[in-house]
Design a protein around this motif. Structure first.
Motif, mmCIF file in Angstrom:
data_model
loop_
_atom_site.group_PDB
_atom_site.id
_atom_site.type_symbol
_atom_site.label_atom_id
_atom_site.label_comp_id
_atom_site.label_asym_id
_atom_site.label_seq_id
_atom_site.Cartn_x
_atom_site.Cartn_y
_atom_site.Cartn_z
ATOM 1 N N VAL B 272 37.678 48.803 23.109
ATOM 2 C CA VAL B 272 36.289 49.227 23.315
ATOM 3 C C VAL B 272 35.382 47.996 23.409
ATOM 4 N N ALA B 273 35.665 46.972 22.591
ATOM 5 C CA ALA B 273 34.853 45.759 22.631
ATOM 6 C C ALA B 273 34.956 45.096 24.005
ATOM 7 N N ILE B 274 36.162 45.109 24.588
ATOM 8 C CA ILE B 274 36.331 44.533 25.922
ATOM 9 C C ILE B 274 35.503 45.309 26.945
ATOM 10 N N LEU B 275 35.462 46.645 26.767
ATOM 11 C CA LEU B 275 34.635 47.484 27.649
ATOM 12 C C LEU B 275 33.163 47.081 27.534
ATOM 13 N N VAL B 276 32.726 46.821 26.297
ATOM 14 C CA VAL B 276 31.334 46.418 26.065
ATOM 15 C C VAL B 276 31.036 45.103 26.790
ATOM 16 N N ILE B 277 31.995 44.167 26.728
ATOM 17 C CA ILE B 277 31.819 42.885 27.412
ATOM 18 C C ILE B 277 31.782 43.091 28.922
ATOM 19 N N TRP B 278 32.664 43.971 29.402
ATOM 20 C CA TRP B 278 32.760 44.250 30.828
ATOM 21 C C TRP B 278 31.439 44.806 31.361
ATOM 22 N N PHE B 279 30.814 45.718 30.577
ATOM 23 C CA PHE B 279 29.535 46.292 30.990
ATOM 24 C C PHE B 279 28.507 45.185 31.199
ATOM 25 N N ARG B 280 28.565 44.162 30.360
ATOM 26 C CA ARG B 280 27.602 43.069 30.481
ATOM 27 C C ARG B 280 27.756 42.354 31.821
ATOM 28 N N VAL B 281 29.008 42.182 32.239
ATOM 29 C CA VAL B 281 29.237 41.476 33.495
ATOM 30 C C VAL B 281 28.933 42.377 34.682
ATOM 31 N N ALA B 282 29.174 43.690 34.511
ATOM 32 C CA ALA B 282 29.165 44.574 35.669
ATOM 33 C C ALA B 282 27.768 45.037 36.070
ATOM 34 N N TRP B 283 26.856 45.245 35.112
ATOM 35 C CA TRP B 283 25.586 45.877 35.461
ATOM 36 C C TRP B 283 24.392 44.962 35.253
ATOM 37 N N PRO B 284 23.401 45.059 36.131
ATOM 38 C CA PRO B 284 22.164 44.303 35.906
ATOM 39 C C PRO B 284 21.307 44.974 34.830
ATOM 40 N N ARG B 285 20.335 44.230 34.335
ATOM 41 C CA ARG B 285 19.459 44.743 33.270
ATOM 42 C C ARG B 285 18.635 45.924 33.770
#
Lengths: 171, 318
Positions: B272-285
Motif C-alpha cells: 500500500v505504501a508503494i501505491l501511495v508513492i506511485w500516486f505521487r508520481v502519477a498525478w498532478p496536484r
C-alpha cells in the motif's frame, strides 16, 4: 491513595489548569490550544475510569474536528501573534465573568461532592454495553439530537444561500 | 504486565517508528527516481545509496535550529512534537499478528483514528506560529482539507468495523474473509483517497504546494524540527498503509499465518505504501476547489453508500 487515584487526580488537575488558562489567556489561539489540553485531561479522566470508547470519541470529535474548525475560523478572521488588545474589556466585566464562573463551579461542586465516593474505581465497560445503552434505552434522545443538529445545518445553509440570492435580485 | 514487558514493547514500537518511515522514504527516493528515468541516490553508503536518509538525518541534526523573531516561540517549538507523537501512539495500536500488538485495546480502530486526528493540530500550530503569510495560508488550506476528509475516512473505517462487528483491529482481521475485497471495495477506495488527503501527500499537497507557498506550514522550520515534520509525514504513510492492510486486506491472513503472519501484515502494508508513492508520481496536484468537490460530492456519498451496503450485508448474513 492508589495509582488510579493519582492518575485521576493528575488528569483532573490537567483539565482544570487547561480550562483556567483557556479562559484567562490574552492570546486567542493559545485559548483554543489550552482547550485541547483541557479536553485531553477530561479524556484522561474517562480513560482512568475505564470508559475507553467515550474518551477516544471525545478526542476524535472535539480535538480532531471541532478545535481544528475553531482554529480555522480564528485564522480566517483575526488571530494576531501576541496578546489581543482589540477585544480588551473593562475590569468590572472581568469581575462579573469571574463571579459567574465561580458561582457555577460552586453550584456544581455542591451538587456533585456529596455523591463522590472513596477511592477511584475502574469499571471496564465494553463497547457493546455503550452501544446497547445508546441505541436501546437512549435511542429517542439520540435521534432527537441528530435531527436538531440536522435542522441547524440546513438552517445555516439556508441563511448563507438566502442572503446571496437577495443580493443578486437586488442588483 | 511486568515492567520489563512494558519496556520491551515500548522499545519495539520506537524502533519500528524510527525504521519503517526511513524504509518508506528510501523506497520513495529510488522508486520515484526509476519511474522518472533517473537513478536516485547512488553514493551514500555504497550500495545503491542505501544510507541516503541516514546521511540526511545527520545533516538535519547539524543544522542551526532557528526560531523567527516574530514567531510565537512556544507554539513554534512544540508544534513538531504535536505532529509526531500521535503517530507513535497510533503505531503502537496496530496489530502485526494475532495477539501481537504493542497495546491491544478493545477500541484500537478508534484509538488510531483519534491519535492521527490530533497530529493534524501540529500542522496548524506550525503554520500559525511561524508569523509568515505563506505558512498561515498553508495552515488554512490544511485545516480546510483535514476537516473535509476526516468524515469520509471515519465513515470508511466505521464500515469495516461494522462488517466485523467489533472496534478492535485484531477483531477486524479475525472476521475478514476474501469476500471483503469486493464487498468493502468502495470503502477501501474512500479510505485510500481520504488517507492520502489526511497525509497531505500529492495529489493532495495543496497546503505545502511548493510553487505557491514555498513549503506551506513548514516554511520557517530548519534542522531537527523540520526533520520531525518529515518523519511525521512518513510515519503517517506507514500508519495509514498498515491500517489499510489490516482493515481491508486481511492483515496477517495468508499461507502459514501461524508463523509468518507478521510478515504478511508488513508486506501488505508495504504494498500500500508503494501505491501511495506511485500516486505521487502519477498525478498532478489538485486545486483547492477540486479537493473540496471530491471530498463532499464523491467520497462522502460513496462512504455513506458503503455504510448502507455493509449494514444490509450484516443484517442479511446474520
Amino acid at each position: 491513595m492508589t495509582g488510579l487515584d493519582l492518575a485521576f487526580a493528575a488528569c483532573g488537575a490537567l483539565a482544570v489548569v487547561g480550562g483556567l488558562l483557556a479562559v484567562t489567556t490574552r492570546h486567542v489561539v493559545h485559548a483554543a490550544l489550552w482547550l485541547v489540553v483541557a479536553l485531553l485531561g477530561v479524556a484522561g479522566c474517562l480513560l482512568v475510569l475505564g470508559h475507553e470508547l467515550v474518551a477516544l470519541v471525545l478526542v476524535l470529535v472535539y480535538v480532531g474536528a471541532i478545535v481544528v474548525l475553531v482554529l480555522f475560523a480564528l485564522m480566517l478572521t483575526r488571530a494576531p501573534i501576541g496578546p489581543d488588545l482589540v477585544h480588551d474589556v473593562p475590569w468590572w466585566r472581568r469581575m462579573l465573568a469571574g463571579a459567574a464562573g465561580a458561582a457555577t463551579t460552586a453550584l456544581l461542586l455542591a451538587a456533585l461532592l456529596p455523591l463522590a465516593g472513596g477511592a477511584v474505581e475502574r469499571r471496564e465497560i465494553s463497547n457493546q454495553a455503550v452501544a446497547t445503552e445508546i441505541f436501546g434505552t437512549w435511542v429517542w434522545p439520540f435521534e432527537a439530537l441528530s435531527v436538531l443538529l440536522l435542522a441547524a445545518l440546513i438552517a445555516a445553509l439556508a441563511v448563507s444561500r438566502g442572503r446571496r440570492a437577495e443580493e443578486v435580485s437586488g442588483e | 504486565m511486568s515492567v520489563l514487558e512494558v519496556v520491551v514493547r515500548s522499545v519495539a514500537v520506537l524502533a519500528a517508528f524510527l525504521v519503517f518511515p526511513l524504509l518508506v522514504g528510501q523506497t520513495e527516493h529510488k522508486l520515484m527516481a526509476h519511474m522518472q528515468g533517473r537513478l536516485g541516490p547512488m553514493y551514500a553508503g555504497g550500495f545503491h545509496g542505501w544510507a541516503q536518509l541516514v546521511a540526511d538525518g545527520v545533516k538535519f541534526a547539524q543544522k542551526e535550529d532557528i526560531t523567527p523573531r516574530a514567531a510565537d516561540r512556544w507554539i513554534f517549538r512544540v508544534a513538531p512534537f504535536v505532529a509526531l507523537v500521535p503517530y507513535l501512539l497510533a503505531m503502537a495500536a496496530l496489530p502485526l499478528q494475532s495477539g501481537v500488538a504493542a497495546v491491544d485495546v478493545p477500541g484500537s480502530a478508534v484509538l488510531v483514528l483519534a491519535s492521527t486526528s490530533v497530529g493534524a493540530l501540529g500542522t496548524l500550530m506550525a503554520g500559525w506560529a511561524s508569523a509568515n503569510k505563506y505558512a498561515l495560508l498553508g495552515a488554512l488550506r490544511s485545516a480546510a482539507q483535514l476537516v473535509s476528509y476526516e468524515l469520509p475516512l471515519v465513515l470508511a473505517v466505521a464500515s469495516a468495523c461494522l462488517a466485523a462487528g467489533t472496534l478492535s483491529l485484531s477483531g477486524v482481521v479475525e472476521a475478514w474473509t476474501p469476500w471483503w475485497l469486493i464487498w468493502q471495495l468502495p470503502g477501501a477506495i474512500v479510505f485510500l483517497v481520504a488517507a492520502l488527503a489526511e497525509l497531505q501527500r500529492p495529489p493532495f499537497d495543496m497546503p505545502i504546494a511548493d510553487a505557491e507557498l514555498v513549503m506551506g506550514p513548514w516554511t520557517e522550520y530548519t534542522g531537527l524540527r523540520f526533520a520531525f515534520f518529515l518523519l511525521a509525514e512518513y510515519a503517517g504513510i506507514v500508519v495509514f498503509s498498515l491500517l489499510f492492510a489490516v482493515l481491508y486486506l486481511g492483515g496477517w491472513r495468508g499461507p502459514f499465518d501461524e508463523q509468518l503472519g507478521w510478515l504478511w501484515t508488513l508486506l501488505k502494508g508495504f504494498g500500500v505504501a508503494i501505491l501511495v508513492i506511485w500516486f505521487r508520481v502519477a498525478w498532478p496536484r489538485m486545486r483547492e476547489d477540486q479537493l473540496q468537490r471530491l471530498a463532499w460530492l464523491r467520497l462522502l456519498p460513496m462512504a455513506l453508500i458503503q455504510l448502507a451496503l455493509t449494514g444490509i450485508g450484516v443484517v442479511m448474513t446474520q
